[in-house]
Design a protein around this motif. Structure first.
Motif, short mmCIF file in Angstrom:
data_model
loop_
_atom_site.label_atom_id
_atom_site.label_comp_id
_atom_site.label_asym_id
_atom_site.label_seq_id
_atom_site.Cartn_x
_atom_site.Cartn_y
_atom_site.Cartn_z
N ALA B 134 0.84 -1.21 0.00
CA ALA B 134 0.00 0.00 0.00
C ALA B 134 0.87 1.26 0.00
N SER B 137 2.15 1.72 -3.39
CA SER B 137 1.15 2.23 -4.35
C SER B 137 0.93 3.72 -4.14
N ILE B 138 1.00 4.19 -2.89
CA ILE B 138 0.86 5.64 -2.65
C ILE B 138 2.06 6.37 -3.28
N LEU B 140 3.76 5.39 -5.82
CA LEU B 140 3.59 5.37 -7.28
C LEU B 140 2.55 6.40 -7.73
N VAL B 141 1.50 6.56 -6.93
CA VAL B 141 0.49 7.58 -7.26
C VAL B 141 1.13 8.97 -7.23
N ILE B 169 1.36 -4.10 -8.32
CA ILE B 169 1.14 -3.52 -6.99
C ILE B 169 -0.34 -3.21 -6.78
N SER B 170 -0.95 -2.66 -7.82
CA SER B 170 -2.37 -2.31 -7.72
C SER B 170 -3.23 -3.54 -7.37
#
Lengths: 190, 254
Positions: B134, B137-138, B140-141, B169-170
């Motif tokens: 998680a 993923s943050i 990456l965002v 990852i998503s």
């Protein structure tokens, strides 16, 4: 279920962002060149075509409306209102487009500068977002209330946009190499 | 049977990507990524050996190597970021500041939660891996937002690495978060979704990393060096946008 919801939202958000990013990057590799291909042109267009007080005054003047309202039949009145609203929306969209183009110049210059300040950039990004939201609200106000009720507001917006253009102009004059380097970058195809 | 097919297909594709990386010289250029991939390949063989030799150890080996893989994943995220933004010192500085702040904040939170957790393996490990993914993923965002904001172009190789890893990852975050739910009602989905996403990522890597792409990132021309004063640029833009916002706020109220 409520405990897993944030993770599901996060996973979905990443997936959607990736899809949008990949689509944009893979299908429109030359997008960047179109947006800021002519920074000087955007500045001139804003300063001399879109934002002069005379243009704004004419566009939002109540005189035309009062004249039509006094003597013309209802059908003409509606047609006038419809066409003037369309014209104002077009003006707003074009002003926003050109202003966004100038903001892109800032970002393209800032991304290559070593002494960038993250907190200033973050604040600026928020202000730019606020500007875009403000434009959208103004568009809604024109749609809902008509072009003549937001005259004062639009005059303020136009005045502030004029200031912004003047500042960009001064900046280009004092930093001629900036405009040149932006042009060099904007002509590069990726 | 299907799991074996996925496993062999995954191993073959990993081998193929690694072989192409060595053959084309991409291994040297994107060491951070190929190191991660080598680790994943070795990890799957170790797991296979343990599964057949010491089945009672399998659960511990599986989850510990999985968490370690998640930690190595940070190197991939950091590598993509530093490599793609190296010609843009401004955007790179912005990204470093944001990513470091987000990373420290989230990893501290994850550490505190994991410390206080009373779960035992494998539930605890799944929870740790979910949190690790998680956080990635943050990050990456945040990176995608920076790429979009500063309009940073990426070459095909980096695009592929980012797309494949992001996809994996998503899906991982969603699958690991709903582990308990999936195990109870949809064991099939739990068993196949994450490996399938990884297989899809491997296909993307195969395609995008088959040959070296030219560095699409343009260097600023030597004839037109950018020697701007950032303070002047930022203060001009900031001041004027502040005025603009004020006017627009008045406009909305009027």
């Amino acid at each position: 279920m409520s405990a897993i919801a944030p993770f599901l939202v996060l996973g979905l958000l990443l997936g959607v962002l990736l899809a949008i990013w990949a689509r944009r990057r893979l299908e429109l590799p030359g997008l960047e060149t179109k947006d800021v291909s002519d920074p000087d042109g955007a500045l001139e267009f804003l300063r001399f075509e879109l934002l002069p007080p005379a243009t704004v005054d004419t566009l939002f003047s109540r005189d035309d409306w009062d004249f039509v309202h006094r003597g013309a039949p209802g059908r003409i009145e509606r047609l006038f209102l419809h066409e003037r609203t369309a014209l104002v929306l077009l003006w707003l969209a074009e002003t926003r487009r050109q202003m966004s183009g100038l903001m892109k110049l800032h970002r393209r210059a800032a991304r290559s500068l070593k002494d960038i300040r993250p907190e200033t950039e973050a604040r600026l990004a928020l202000r730019y977002a606020a500007f875009l939201i403000g434009c959208e609200l103004l568009r809604l106000a024109v749609l809902l209330g008509g072009p003549f009720r937001v005259r004062t507001a639009v005059a303020h917006s136009a005045s502030s946009a004029r200031d912004l253009c003047a500042a960009f102009g001064r900046f280009f004059e004092t930093h001629p190499h900036h405009a040149a380097s932006v042009k060099v970058l904007s002509q590069t195809r990726f | 049977m299907e799991q074996h097919v996925l496993w062999w297909a995954g191993s073959l594709l990993e081998g193929l990507v690694l072989w192409r990386g060595v053959a084309t010289g991409l291994f040297k250029r994107y060491t951070f990524f190929y190191f991660y991939l080598t680790y994943v390949l070795l990890q799957s063989w170790v797991r296979l050996l343990v599964f057949h030799g010491k089945p009672e150890w399998y659960s511990h080996v599986y989850w510990s190597t999985q968490i370690l893989g998640g930690v190595f994943g940070y190197a991939v995220v950091w590598g993509i970021c530093t490599h793609s933004l190296s010609p843009y010192p401004g955007a790179a500085r912005m990204a470093r500041s944001l990513l470091t702040a987000v990373f420290v904040l989230l990893i501290t939170r994850v550490g505190v939660v994991a410390w206080g957790s009373e779960l035992v393996l494998p539930a605890a490990a799944a929870e740790i891996e979910r949190d690790v993914r998680a956080v990635q993923s943050i990050l990456l965002v945040v990176m995608l937002l920076i790429y979009a904001y500063y309009r940073v172009p990426l070459n095909a190789n980096l695009k592929g690495i980012l797309l494949g890893y992001g996809l994996y990852i998503s899906v991982s975050v969603m699958v690991l978060a709903s582990r308990a739910l999936l195990l109870e009602n949809h064991g099939f989905v739990w068993r196949y979704l994450q490996p399938s996403a990884y297989a899809a990522a491997l296909c993307i890597w195969c395609s995008f990393l088959w040959s070296p792409a030219a560095e699409a990132i343009p260097q600023p021309s030597a004839k037109a060096p950018i020697e701007l004063d950032y303070a002047a640029l930022a203060s001009n833009t900031t001041r004027l946008f502040a005025r603009l916002r004020l006017y627009l706020a008045r406009a909305v109220r009027s």
